[in-house]
Structure formats: structure tokens, C-alpha cells
Write an enzyme that holds these catalytic residues in place. Structure first.
Site, PDB file in Angstrom:
ATOM      1  N   HIS A  21       0.832  -1.202   0.000  1.00  0.00           N
ATOM      2  CA  HIS A  21       0.000   0.000   0.000  1.00  0.00           C
ATOM      3  C   HIS A  21       0.870   1.257   0.000  1.00  0.00           C
ATOM      4  O   HIS A  21       0.717   2.145  -0.849  1.00  0.00           O
ATOM      5  CB  HIS A  21      -0.908  -0.024   1.237  1.00  0.00           C
ATOM      6  N   GLU A  22       1.809   1.330   0.939  1.00  0.00           N
ATOM      7  CA  GLU A  22       2.642   2.524   1.061  1.00  0.00           C
ATOM      8  C   GLU A  22       3.651   2.645  -0.073  1.00  0.00           C
ATOM      9  O   GLU A  22       3.901   3.741  -0.584  1.00  0.00           O
ATOM     10  CB  GLU A  22       3.359   2.525   2.413  1.00  0.00           C
ATOM     11  N   HIS A  25       2.016   4.132  -3.065  1.00  0.00           N
ATOM     12  CA  HIS A  25       1.883   5.588  -2.946  1.00  0.00           C
ATOM     13  C   HIS A  25       3.160   6.269  -3.436  1.00  0.00           C
ATOM     14  O   HIS A  25       3.122   7.201  -4.239  1.00  0.00           O
ATOM     15  CB  HIS A  25       1.657   5.990  -1.483  1.00  0.00           C
TER      16      HIS A  25
END
Length: 225
Positions: A21-22, A25
Site C-alpha cells: 500500500h505505502e 503511494h
């Protein structure tokens, strides 16, 4: 009491979910011309680069102990919208990248589960404890936790991704007031998540996740034999 297999499967599901997820980003920001996340080492798949002591460790353990959906957050990836050609669109794309990664992982888990269910009979799976736990516990949990993280992060509350997405659709004249409210939103939200279910016997976040993540989960796993 939490069983050891359940705890192991939870950790092995949750850690890759927040890391991807990170990292996504940061990768989205990097592809849009912003090197901030790369310079901070946040494009890495090393979990230690992304851990937030409360959001990644304490909060998921508390939720697990309370028999609530396991979700949380990692350290927000740093990025600078000044590098983007269109700051508002760039902010939107970066915000969507994390939830999109979780959706992709959830679909991957469901595809593997479906393939195994179609190719191997249950009696074969039951002959190997490790593979049986992988099939019956890990794969469903992996997909469900990714869906929880996806929909949890889509809530329009800072520092969650939904706040960036919400800001894109908000008229510019309201942005200053919205950014002021952001400073107080997360503490209030954490009180709602952790205290309201016990005080009022009403869990709004759990209901929201059941309706969203729960229904998508049922759809993804409906193809298994």
C-alpha cells in the site's frame, strides 16, 4: 483466545498489505515526477521502512483482541505536490494508488483460492496441515485484510487516503477550512473506532467494513468450487 495459526496468518496478511500500500503511494508519486519518497527510502518493500508504532502494531493488535476487523495504517509516504504538473490530480492519483494495490492483492488471493479449490479436492488439502491452513485460513484472510485496508483508507479522514481523494472533488474555496478540520479529525476518529463500540455497543466502522469489504469479499470468493 487467539490461536497461533490465526495470529501467524494475520501478520503474514497484514504486513504485505500495508507495505505494498505505502510503496505504491511512493511509486505513483515517483512516476508523476516527485523523487521525495525515493529519497526517503519509501519505495522499499522492507516493512521496517513503513511501520507506524500505533497504526501498524498497537491498533491492529487491539482490534484483533476485541474481535473487530483488523485494519490500521503505516507511516504516510512523504511526497511534494509541487513536483506534479497538476497538483490536485497528482494528489488524487497518489491517494488512489494505495487502495488500488490492496484491491489487486485481494483479487490475487481470491484467484489463488479459486484455482486451488478447482484443482485439488478437499481430502488432498487436508493431508498437509501447512497447505490446509494456507488454503482455508491464509488466503481468505489475506484477501479480506486487504479489502479492509482498502476501504478503511478510503474514508475521508486525515491521514487516510480518502482525505486526498475527497479534497480533489471539494471546491477550492472550501479547501482552507477542510485543511483546518484535518488537524483534529484523526484523534476523534480513533476515539470512535476504539471506544464507541464498547460504550454505545455500536460499531459504525465495523458496519461500514461489513457492507463494503464484506460484500466484495463474498463476490471474489463466490467463484470457488
Amino acid at each position: 483466545m487467539i490461536s497461533i495459526p490465526y495470529l501467524i496468518c494475520s501478520i503474514l496478511s497484514f504486513v504485505p498489505a500495508i507495505v505494498c500500500h505505502e510503496a505504491c503511494h511512493g511509486f505513483a508519486a515517483y512516476k508523476l515526477g516527485d523523487p521525495t519518497a525515493q529519497r526517503a527510502g519509501r519505495l522499499s518493500l522492507n516493512p521496517l521502512k513503513h511501520i507506524d508504532p500505533f497504526g501498524t502494531v498497537i491498533m491492529p493488535l487491539l482490534l484483533m483482541a476485541m474481535n473487530m476487523p483488523v485494519f490500521g495504517y503505516a507511516k504516510p509516504v512523504p511526497y511534494n505536490p509541487a513536483y506534479f504538473k497538476d497538483a490536485r490530480k497528482g494528489d488524487l492519483f497518489v491517494g488512489l494508488a494505495g487502495p488500488a494495490a490492496n484491491l489487486a492483492l485481494a483479487i490475487l488471493g481470491a484467484l489463488v483460492f479459486t484455482a486451488v479449490s478447482l484443482l485439488l479436492p478437499v481430502n488432498v488439502l487436508a493431508q498437509n496441515d501447512l497447505f490446509y491452513y494456507f488454503y482455508t485460513m491464509f488466503l481468505p484472510m489475506f484477501s479480506l485484510i486487504n479489502l479492509y485496508l482498502m476501504f478503511f483508507n478510503l474514508l475521508p479522514i486525515p491521514p487516510l487516503d480518502g482525505s486526498s481523494i475527497f479534497a480533489f472533488f471539494l471546491p477550492k474555496k472550501y479547501l482552507p477550512q477542510y485543511y483546518k478540520v484535518q488537524r483534529y479529525a484523526m484523534p476523534v476518529f480513533l476515539v470512535v473506532v476504539l471506544l464507541v463500540p464498547y460504550v454505545l455497543h455500536f460499531n459504525p466502522i465495523g458496519i461500514y467494513l461489513d457492507v463494503t469489504a464484506g460484500n466484495v469479499f463474498d463476490l471474489l470468493f463466490s467463484f470457488a468450487g
